[in-house]
Design a protein around this motif. Structure first.
Motif, PDB file in Angstrom:
ATOM      1  N   GLU A 112      -4.275   3.686  10.458  1.00 28.05           N
ATOM      2  CA  GLU A 112      -3.872   2.228  10.507  1.00 28.05           C
ATOM      3  C   GLU A 112      -4.830   1.317  10.115  1.00 28.05           C
ATOM      4  O   GLU A 112      -4.913   0.318   9.050  1.00 28.05           O
ATOM      5  CB  GLU A 112      -3.511   1.882  11.876  1.00 28.05           C
ATOM      6  CG  GLU A 112      -2.684   0.999  12.147  1.00 28.05           C
ATOM      7  CD  GLU A 112      -2.383   0.667  13.619  1.00 28.05           C
ATOM      8  OE1 GLU A 112      -2.068   1.820  14.258  1.00 28.05           O
ATOM      9  OE2 GLU A 112      -2.396  -0.609  14.192  1.00 28.05           O
ATOM     10  N   VAL A 169      -3.665   5.085   0.155  1.00 28.27           N
ATOM     11  CA  VAL A 169      -4.318   5.689   1.432  1.00 28.27           C
ATOM     12  C   VAL A 169      -3.930   7.156   1.494  1.00 28.27           C
ATOM     13  O   VAL A 169      -2.659   7.351   1.452  1.00 28.27           O
ATOM     14  CB  VAL A 169      -4.304   4.857   2.617  1.00 28.27           C
ATOM     15  CG1 VAL A 169      -4.629   5.495   4.111  1.00 28.27           C
ATOM     16  CG2 VAL A 169      -4.581   3.400   2.654  1.00 28.27           C
ATOM     17  N   ILE A 196       1.026  -1.301  -0.013  1.00 26.55           N
ATOM     18  CA  ILE A 196      -0.051   0.079  -0.028  1.00 26.55           C
ATOM     19  C   ILE A 196       0.940   1.369   0.038  1.00 26.55           C
ATOM     20  O   ILE A 196       1.746   1.327   0.762  1.00 26.55           O
ATOM     21  CB  ILE A 196      -1.008  -0.053   1.423  1.00 26.55           C
ATOM     22  CG1 ILE A 196      -1.996  -1.393   1.101  1.00 26.55           C
ATOM     23  CG2 ILE A 196      -1.733   1.263   1.174  1.00 26.55           C
ATOM     24  CD1 ILE A 196      -2.550  -1.536  -0.119  1.00 26.55           C
ATOM     25  N   CYS A 221       1.470  -0.577  10.650  1.00 27.35           N
ATOM     26  CA  CYS A 221       1.041  -1.740   9.771  1.00 27.35           C
ATOM     27  C   CYS A 221       2.292  -2.527   9.262  1.00 27.35           C
ATOM     28  O   CYS A 221       2.201  -3.726   9.113  1.00 27.35           O
ATOM     29  CB  CYS A 221       0.297  -1.055   8.562  1.00 27.35           C
ATOM     30  SG  CYS A 221      -1.227  -0.437   8.909  1.00 27.35           S
ATOM     31  N   VAL A 251       1.192   4.901   0.902  1.00 25.73           N
ATOM     32  CA  VAL A 251       0.513   5.818   1.834  1.00 25.73           C
ATOM     33  C   VAL A 251       0.929   7.462   1.638  1.00 25.73           C
ATOM     34  O   VAL A 251       2.262   7.766   1.832  1.00 25.73           O
ATOM     35  CB  VAL A 251       0.492   5.429   3.330  1.00 25.73           C
ATOM     36  CG1 VAL A 251       0.079   6.496   4.479  1.00 25.73           C
ATOM     37  CG2 VAL A 251       0.328   3.995   3.595  1.00 25.73           C
ATOM     38  N   ALA A 292       1.653   4.057   9.305  1.00 28.42           N
ATOM     39  CA  ALA A 292       2.358   3.201   8.344  1.00 28.42           C
ATOM     40  C   ALA A 292       3.431   2.235   9.047  1.00 28.42           C
ATOM     41  O   ALA A 292       3.287   1.013   8.665  1.00 28.42           O
ATOM     42  CB  ALA A 292       2.956   4.082   7.366  1.00 28.42           C
ATOM     43  N   CYS A 344      -9.010   9.024   3.644  1.00 29.45           N
ATOM     44  CA  CYS A 344      -9.426   9.182   5.304  1.00 29.45           C
ATOM     45  C   CYS A 344      -9.890  10.731   5.504  1.00 29.45           C
ATOM     46  O   CYS A 344      -9.444  11.620   4.889  1.00 29.45           O
ATOM     47  CB  CYS A 344      -8.134   9.086   5.985  1.00 29.45           C
ATOM     48  SG  CYS A 344      -7.585   7.364   5.964  1.00 29.45           S
ATOM     49  N   ILE A 390       4.953  -1.208   3.124  1.00 27.70           N
ATOM     50  CA  ILE A 390       4.326   0.082   2.894  1.00 27.70           C
ATOM     51  C   ILE A 390       5.231   0.964   2.231  1.00 27.70           C
ATOM     52  O   ILE A 390       6.389   0.581   2.479  1.00 27.70           O
ATOM     53  CB  ILE A 390       4.120   0.758   4.156  1.00 27.70           C
ATOM     54  CG1 ILE A 390       3.072  -0.227   5.168  1.00 27.70           C
ATOM     55  CG2 ILE A 390       3.568   2.213   4.239  1.00 27.70           C
ATOM     56  CD1 ILE A 390       1.591   0.132   4.855  1.00 27.70           C
ATOM     57  N   ILE A 433      -5.358   1.624   6.113  1.00 20.73           N
ATOM     58  CA  ILE A 433      -4.486   0.798   5.544  1.00 20.73           C
ATOM     59  C   ILE A 433      -4.678  -0.853   5.422  1.00 20.73           C
ATOM     60  O   ILE A 433      -4.651  -1.148   4.479  1.00 20.73           O
ATOM     61  CB  ILE A 433      -2.854   1.042   6.183  1.00 20.73           C
ATOM     62  CG1 ILE A 433      -2.504   2.533   5.934  1.00 20.73           C
ATOM     63  CG2 ILE A 433      -1.936   0.140   5.422  1.00 20.73           C
ATOM     64  CD1 ILE A 433      -1.270   2.880   6.705  1.00 20.73           C
ATOM     65  N   GLU A 434      -5.136  -1.348   6.622  1.00 18.02           N
ATOM     66  CA  GLU A 434      -5.242  -2.612   6.775  1.00 18.02           C
ATOM     67  C   GLU A 434      -6.531  -3.007   5.714  1.00 18.02           C
ATOM     68  O   GLU A 434      -6.658  -3.980   4.902  1.00 18.02           O
ATOM     69  CB  GLU A 434      -5.751  -3.284   8.229  1.00 18.02           C
ATOM     70  CG  GLU A 434      -4.589  -3.178   8.981  1.00 18.02           C
ATOM     71  CD  GLU A 434      -5.061  -3.198  10.454  1.00 18.02           C
ATOM     72  OE1 GLU A 434      -3.968  -3.541  11.262  1.00 18.02           O
ATOM     73  OE2 GLU A 434      -6.121  -2.992  11.013  1.00 18.02           O
TER      74      GLU A 434
END
Lengths: 341, 341
Positions: free
Chosen positions: A308, A102, A8, A29, A10, A26, A298, A36, A311-312
């Protein structure tokens, strides 16, 4: 795509609290095993990382020299800030270096970059933004919550299709119950838009349970509510505002006499549990559905936990191959979409 | 019309609890000096009145042989039930025997009877139904909450005009602040409908404060929110549903451990005060605006207090000559309405 570990990207620069919230999210995660890529000002990201215990976790940094502000118009962000963290993150997905992004930054700009840089899934008329809301039972999906303000029935129908995949692949629901948000439970109630959409949903293989009203959203008796982005955005923001205002009113009354004050102190544990139940950081992001990769927006005021979780959620979306499922859903219902029946 | 004592025709047969709720409400109002005409089955009304201490209060009875049920379609109620309590009550207003009606019955049928029997004020394009909502400060008006699902800018503009009169004449506000409900605070945010309405409101003499979002409704910072009946109905029902669901969730948590349970018992007084603050019976009815007389629709589940408040609201509307003020407002803004500017 399944069985791989999703990466992902970020946007490290987005959100009202910026790197101090995003970077720790980040790192948390990455520590759980999610690769990340942090995108933004490399120097600032490194300084932030140095403050944290990153251990040996898998964090890449990709530098971006520009930042989209909350005031930038989406079109300007696209044209004039080609090296912004949002654009660079989208390009990483486009070029296959990441599977999703994200961002807690400018949501209009993020959606626009997602649409034009990552691109729509073939057949998707309008990508939609989903809100995931707590209810008395399990969380539900409200789609669209603001990406499309003037909609046609085929758009609303596709929102239903896309929300179905989200509810299955991300929330883990087996056969999500889809309601059409309108102003009366019987078939035929609502405006012109809703009446045609009703027929399309009824003729599909989706688990369509019929019309629902505003009062049915928070009972937990449907898993998905379909509406245009104007209605969805008003509904979403009204819910936030009302919950806050009710909280303020109740707090005011609890402070007004000494016995109530004592009672409130004793019940503090219950108030805290209640707060967690309705906490929007549980599902901290609004997924943009219909793109060739997941884009998760977000709230600007998102905290570390919310980012968090977002991201998940993005990772779960990729891992469960939601883009492929979206394509299958579109193909299976192409006749309904083309002929609006 | 001012300086007279308004006579309100009350539909005795409407509402989920029927005469047992409506008749006591009418009696309470009559005792406070408001002349009431109860409309419905004369025998049933008399039996209900006999149970109460009516003293020497001014209650007339007008017999009506039919009842509109909650299942009747508005058009059927109009055509097939010409002697229903709702129709008879509307005829009393039309013929000058009453100044307004209050009904807790089928709201669609009541609005239709009001429109076709009492008739619209000349120049009113679409009568609107107003919701009066509690906020953190003073109550506010949401218009339209369901009478018109597909609207044009001139309809929304007139909703603003009519809500302004309601807020002045019924709620007593000096210069009501009007917000346009949309999905972004800046001018130009929203759908096509809202953008044109914005210009019309801005060019009027109304106290237009600009765009508002869903989250601004319950803060009490605007006195009026203008929207189409689809959005308004979703917003109204969502608010009811969310308040109820939050209450259920909080109650559940307060019962979960013994200390919280004790705390909740101690804080009972505060919970009760809070309940009264957000109690919708405070303004028990939704006024239908734009007719040649006031029609007030109560919730089917309205209790005696709610119906009583609705009757008082209808009387205040008449006493303060709101129909004349509506006509003045329409005349003063006829150019904006005609030219949509």
């Amino acid at each position: 795509m399944p069985n791989i570990i999703p990466r992902i990207a970020v946007d490290a620069m987005g959100g009202d609290y910026g790197l101090t919230v995003i970077v720790p999210a980040a790192v948390n995660c990455a520590k759980k095993g999610l690769p990340i890529t942090l995108v933004g000002d490399e120097y600032m990201i490194r300084s932030e990382l140095e403050k944290l215990d990153t251990g040996s976790c898998a964090i890449d940094i990709v530098h971006a020299s520009q930042v989209v502000t909350m005031e930038d118009k989406p079109a300007d962000a696209m044209r004039k800030k080609k090296d912004s963290s949002i654009q660079v993150a989208c390009r990483l997905v486009k070029e296959g270096h990441a599977d999703g992004i994200v961002s807690a930054g400018n949501s209009g700009a993020t959606v626009a970059c997602g649409m034009f840089t990552i691109g729509r899934i073939k057949g998707v008329l309008r990508p939609g933004m989903a809100g995931i809301l707590p209810t008395e039972k399990n969380p539900m999906v409200l789609l669209d919550v603001g990406a499309n303000v003037d909609c046609k029935p085929e758009h609303l129908f596709q929102f239903g299709l896309m929300a179905d995949v989200l509810a299955r692949d991300v929330l883990g629901y087996k056969s999500p119950r889809i309601g059409l948000l309108t102003i009366g439970e019987e078939e035929g109630k609502g405006n012109t838009l809703v009446k045609t959409t009703y027929a399309m949903l009824k003729n599909s293989s989706l688990n369509f349970v019929g019309n629902i009203e505003g009062r049915d959203i928070f009972t937990g008796d449907v898993d998905i509510a379909v509406c245009d982005g104007f209605v969805g955005n008003v509904a979403l923001k009204l819910s936030e505002g009302l919950a806050k205002s009710l909280g303020n009113l109740l707090k005011g009354e609890l402070k007004r006499d000494i016995v109530s004050k004592l009672g409130a102190m004793l019940a503090m544990k219950a108030f805290k549990r209640f707060g967690r139940l309705v906490d929007k950081s549980e599902y901290g992001g609004a997924p943009v559905l219909g793109l060739n990769g997941i884009v998760l927006v977000c709230h600007g005021k998102a905290d570390t936990l919310a980012v968090e979780r977002a991201i998940e959620m993005a990772a779960r979306f990729v891992k469960n191959d939601a883009v492929a499922h979206l394509k299958e859903g579109l193909a299976a219902h192409s006749e309904i979409i083309d002929r609006k029946i």
